[in-house]
Scaffold this motif. Structure first.
Motif, PDB file in Angstrom:
ATOM      1  N   VAL A   1      46.887  39.636  40.069  1.00 24.80           N
ATOM      2  CA  VAL A   1      45.583  40.158  39.651  1.00 24.80           C
ATOM      3  C   VAL A   1      44.974  39.245  38.594  1.00 24.80           C
ATOM      4  O   VAL A   1      43.790  38.882  38.660  1.00 24.80           O
ATOM      5  CB  VAL A   1      45.698  41.599  39.113  1.00 24.80           C
ATOM      6  CG1 VAL A   1      44.379  42.043  38.469  1.00 24.80           C
ATOM      7  CG2 VAL A   1      46.079  42.567  40.221  1.00 24.80           C
ATOM      8  N   ASN A   2      45.782  38.848  37.622  1.00 25.08           N
ATOM      9  CA  ASN A   2      45.291  37.964  36.558  1.00 25.08           C
ATOM     10  C   ASN A   2      44.822  36.625  37.118  1.00 25.08           C
ATOM     11  O   ASN A   2      43.783  36.094  36.718  1.00 25.08           O
ATOM     12  CB  ASN A   2      46.384  37.735  35.515  1.00 25.08           C
ATOM     13  CG  ASN A   2      46.673  38.977  34.691  1.00 25.08           C
ATOM     14  OD1 ASN A   2      45.809  39.854  34.549  1.00 25.08           O
ATOM     15  ND2 ASN A   2      47.872  39.096  34.159  1.00 25.08           N
ATOM     16  N   THR A   3      45.599  36.082  38.051  1.00 26.41           N
ATOM     17  CA  THR A   3      45.236  34.792  38.657  1.00 26.41           C
ATOM     18  C   THR A   3      43.937  34.904  39.446  1.00 26.41           C
ATOM     19  O   THR A   3      43.057  34.032  39.348  1.00 26.41           O
ATOM     20  CB  THR A   3      46.364  34.297  39.578  1.00 26.41           C
ATOM     21  OG1 THR A   3      47.546  34.108  38.811  1.00 26.41           O
ATOM     22  CG2 THR A   3      45.980  32.977  40.249  1.00 26.41           C
TER      23      THR A   3
ATOM     24  N   THR B   1      41.566  36.982  38.968  1.00 29.16           N
ATOM     25  CA  THR B   1      40.480  37.139  38.002  1.00 29.16           C
ATOM     26  C   THR B   1      40.064  35.784  37.455  1.00 29.16           C
ATOM     27  O   THR B   1      38.866  35.471  37.354  1.00 29.16           O
ATOM     28  CB  THR B   1      40.908  38.065  36.855  1.00 29.16           C
ATOM     29  OG1 THR B   1      41.297  39.336  37.389  1.00 29.16           O
ATOM     30  CG2 THR B   1      39.774  38.279  35.859  1.00 29.16           C
ATOM     31  N   GLN B   2      41.039  34.967  37.102  1.00 30.79           N
ATOM     32  CA  GLN B   2      40.758  33.625  36.585  1.00 30.79           C
ATOM     33  C   GLN B   2      40.082  32.751  37.634  1.00 30.79           C
ATOM     34  O   GLN B   2      39.245  31.902  37.309  1.00 30.79           O
ATOM     35  CB  GLN B   2      42.062  32.966  36.116  1.00 30.79           C
ATOM     36  CG  GLN B   2      42.670  33.626  34.892  1.00 30.79           C
ATOM     37  CD  GLN B   2      44.108  33.197  34.646  1.00 30.79           C
ATOM     38  OE1 GLN B   2      44.659  32.365  35.368  1.00 30.79           O
ATOM     39  NE2 GLN B   2      44.733  33.777  33.630  1.00 30.79           N
ATOM     40  N   GLN B   3      40.431  32.970  38.888  1.00 31.48           N
ATOM     41  CA  GLN B   3      39.833  32.201  39.984  1.00 31.48           C
ATOM     42  C   GLN B   3      38.455  32.728  40.377  1.00 31.48           C
ATOM     43  O   GLN B   3      37.821  32.193  41.287  1.00 31.48           O
ATOM     44  CB  GLN B   3      40.764  32.219  41.202  1.00 31.48           C
ATOM     45  CG  GLN B   3      42.071  31.479  40.987  1.00 31.48           C
ATOM     46  CD  GLN B   3      43.038  31.632  42.163  1.00 31.48           C
ATOM     47  OE1 GLN B   3      42.865  32.516  43.016  1.00 31.48           O
ATOM     48  NE2 GLN B   3      44.050  30.792  42.204  1.00 31.48           N
ATOM     49  N   GLN B   4      38.011  33.758  39.697  1.00 35.31           N
ATOM     50  CA  GLN B   4      36.687  34.357  39.904  1.00 35.31           C
ATOM     51  C   GLN B   4      36.498  34.908  41.321  1.00 35.31           C
ATOM     52  O   GLN B   4      35.454  34.738  41.953  1.00 35.31           O
ATOM     53  CB  GLN B   4      35.584  33.347  39.580  1.00 35.31           C
ATOM     54  CG  GLN B   4      35.624  32.880  38.125  1.00 35.31           C
ATOM     55  CD  GLN B   4      34.543  31.882  37.802  1.00 35.31           C
ATOM     56  OE1 GLN B   4      33.540  31.804  38.508  1.00 35.31           O
ATOM     57  NE2 GLN B   4      34.721  31.113  36.738  1.00 35.31           N
ATOM     58  N   ALA B   5      37.540  35.584  41.814  1.00 32.25           N
ATOM     59  CA  ALA B   5      37.383  36.300  43.082  1.00 32.25           C
ATOM     60  C   ALA B   5      36.294  37.350  42.905  1.00 32.25           C
ATOM     61  O   ALA B   5      36.113  37.903  41.812  1.00 32.25           O
ATOM     62  CB  ALA B   5      38.692  36.971  43.470  1.00 32.25           C
ATOM     63  N   ASP B   6      35.545  37.610  43.945  1.00 30.44           N
ATOM     64  CA  ASP B   6      34.476  38.607  43.849  1.00 30.44           C
ATOM     65  C   ASP B   6      35.012  40.028  43.939  1.00 30.44           C
ATOM     66  O   ASP B   6      34.502  40.936  43.285  1.00 30.44           O
ATOM     67  CB  ASP B   6      33.446  38.371  44.952  1.00 30.44           C
ATOM     68  CG  ASP B   6      32.722  37.048  44.781  1.00 30.44           C
ATOM     69  OD1 ASP B   6      31.929  36.932  43.828  1.00 30.44           O
ATOM     70  OD2 ASP B   6      32.977  36.133  45.581  1.00 30.44           O
TER      71      ASP B   6
ATOM     72  N   THR C   1      45.928  47.621  33.070  1.00 32.21           N
ATOM     73  CA  THR C   1      45.378  46.670  32.092  1.00 32.21           C
ATOM     74  C   THR C   1      44.776  45.465  32.796  1.00 32.21           C
ATOM     75  O   THR C   1      43.653  45.042  32.487  1.00 32.21           O
ATOM     76  CB  THR C   1      46.468  46.208  31.110  1.00 32.21           C
ATOM     77  OG1 THR C   1      46.973  47.346  30.409  1.00 32.21           O
ATOM     78  CG2 THR C   1      45.906  45.213  30.111  1.00 32.21           C
ATOM     79  N   ALA C   2      45.501  44.921  33.767  1.00 30.89           N
ATOM     80  CA  ALA C   2      45.013  43.750  34.496  1.00 30.89           C
ATOM     81  C   ALA C   2      43.777  44.093  35.330  1.00 30.89           C
ATOM     82  O   ALA C   2      42.817  43.309  35.389  1.00 30.89           O
ATOM     83  CB  ALA C   2      46.117  43.200  35.389  1.00 30.89           C
ATOM     84  N   LEU C   3      43.781  45.251  35.966  1.00 28.36           N
ATOM     85  CA  LEU C   3      42.644  45.642  36.799  1.00 28.36           C
ATOM     86  C   LEU C   3      41.401  45.916  35.958  1.00 28.36           C
ATOM     87  O   LEU C   3      40.286  45.562  36.347  1.00 28.36           O
ATOM     88  CB  LEU C   3      42.996  46.875  37.632  1.00 28.36           C
ATOM     89  CG  LEU C   3      44.050  46.680  38.727  1.00 28.36           C
ATOM     90  CD1 LEU C   3      44.349  48.005  39.425  1.00 28.36           C
ATOM     91  CD2 LEU C   3      43.596  45.641  39.754  1.00 28.36           C
ATOM     92  N   LYS C   4      41.594  46.538  34.817  1.00 28.42           N
ATOM     93  CA  LYS C   4      40.451  46.799  33.932  1.00 28.42           C
ATOM     94  C   LYS C   4      39.846  45.490  33.436  1.00 28.42           C
ATOM     95  O   LYS C   4      38.623  45.360  33.320  1.00 28.42           O
ATOM     96  CB  LYS C   4      40.894  47.669  32.747  1.00 28.42           C
ATOM     97  CG  LYS C   4      41.087  49.130  33.098  1.00 28.42           C
ATOM     98  CD  LYS C   4      41.461  49.949  31.870  1.00 28.42           C
ATOM     99  CE  LYS C   4      41.565  51.422  32.197  1.00 28.42           C
ATOM    100  NZ  LYS C   4      41.920  52.233  31.000  1.00 28.42           N
TER     101      LYS C   4
END
Length: 359
Positions: free
Chosen positions: A106-108, A110-115, A129-132
């Protein structure tokens, strides 16, 4: 203006220029580019007629990659994403219990700017926490098959309602035994929340006049252990010689019961239905041990998760109850309480269609 004042003015000008430049550069990030959309979502503004966005990146994070069930589900998601003009990707761990691995993915993403991310949560709270954080960065979060906490995602795509799963299993066994005779339930653990909820609806369904000649004699518990479920099936038939049918709302239980019945004098005489997978039950359907059983279609579940994710990104929905959106040839769906989107009634598997499913 003295020299000191001129130097201060120049410094302020440079500082202002740097702030403007920083703001301009920041405009390319996922978080800022979706700021207006995020504000609209927070305000509860949804436009069901909004144009479907294309060119999105929609990532699927199943509980376990290379699991036949999730392979089928995610392939359904892949097909839908591509039909909608966006890019699909799948990531995940090979273990069905690696929660920290799911958090890392999830963190990765997010960093990769998945939509958008469609995730089947291994743990209802561990991913929160990661999803929020992902949602704060403008990522639309859809859970499917297995939910997390309500405030940790935008929507949950549910396989089928608990009520439908409970009532339709009674309808199946009633049909198979001719609406008359003794039946028993072979459940998983006695404390299993989903099992108990389904059983509650089974018992309520049995109160209807249509089932007045059907008697539920007992509920046995196999604890989702194959050997114990096998033994419990044997015990049920020994203790209740007039038993006409068994309902097992657990994939482990129904397979174990089928194994026992297939090698006993009860094969074809005592009916068995419940929730199972086609791969587990195929042989028993073909050899006449089992007439029909149920589950949901995982390919359609994945497809609906994809449509939900794209609808969120397109601003057609925000995840609030009552909102509607179209899911291709599956039709229109309405979001229910707590952002839940229900796929529909479970799929019935029998000899005529079981080879169409590979999971």
């Amino acid at each position: 203006m003295n020299a000191s004042t001129r130097r201060l003015s120049a410094a302020l000008a440079v500082s202002t220029a740097l702030m403007v430049a920083a703001t301009a550069c920041g405009g390319t990030t996922k978080s800022d580019s979706n700021k207006d959309d995020a504000k609209s979502a927070a305000a509860g503004k949804a436009d069901p007629n909004a144009k479907t966005k294309k060119g999105l990146t929609v990532a699927f994070l199943p509980k376990q990659v290379n699991n036949p069930y999730f392979t089928t589900s995610d392939n359904g998601g892949k097909k839908a994403v591509q039909q909608l003009g966006s890019t699909y990707k799948e990531v995940g761990t090979s273990s069905g219990t690696d929660t920290s691995g799911q958090v890392s993915y999830v963190n990765t993403l997010t960093q990769q700017q998945a939509d958008a991310i469609a995730v089947s949560a291994q743990d209802p709270g561990a991913l929160c926490t990661a999803l929020k954080q992902a949602m704060k960065n403008g990522v639309s979060i859809v859970t499917y098959d297995s939910d997390t906490k309500v405030d940790c995602r935008n929507a949950f795509v549910s396989q089928a309602s608990a009520e439908d799963l409970g009532r339709t299993q009674v309808q199946q066994i009633a049909k198979q035994i001719g609406n008359k005779g003794e039946i028993a339930i072979l459940s998983a653990a006695q404390t299993a929340t989903n099992q108990n909820t389904w059983i509650k609806y089974m018992k309520d369904e049995l109160k209807k006049p249509a089932y007045k000649d059907i008697k539920l004699v007992t509920t046995a518990y196999g604890d989702d252990d194959a050997q114990k479920s096998f033994q419990q099936t044997q015990g049920l038939l020994q203790e209740h010689p007039k038993l006409k049918g068994i309902v097992s709302p657990t994939t482990v239980g129904i397979k174990a019961a089928a194994q026992y019945l297939a090698g006993s004098k009860y094969k074809g005489k005592v009916k068995l239905t419940g929730l199972g997978t086609p791969n587990d039950m195929r042989a028993y359907v073909k050899n006449g041990t089992v007439e029909a059983f149920e589950l949901w279609d995982p390919a359609k579940l994945g497809a609906l998760a994809a449509h939900t994710a794209v609808a969120l990104e397109s601003g057609q929905i925000t995840g609030k109850a009552g909102e509607k959106f179209k899911a291709g040839d599956m039709g229109e769906y309405t979001i229910g309480k707590d952002g839940v989107v229900t796929l529909g009634k479970p799929t019935v598997f029998n000899k005529s269609n079981i080879d169409d499913y590979k999971f």
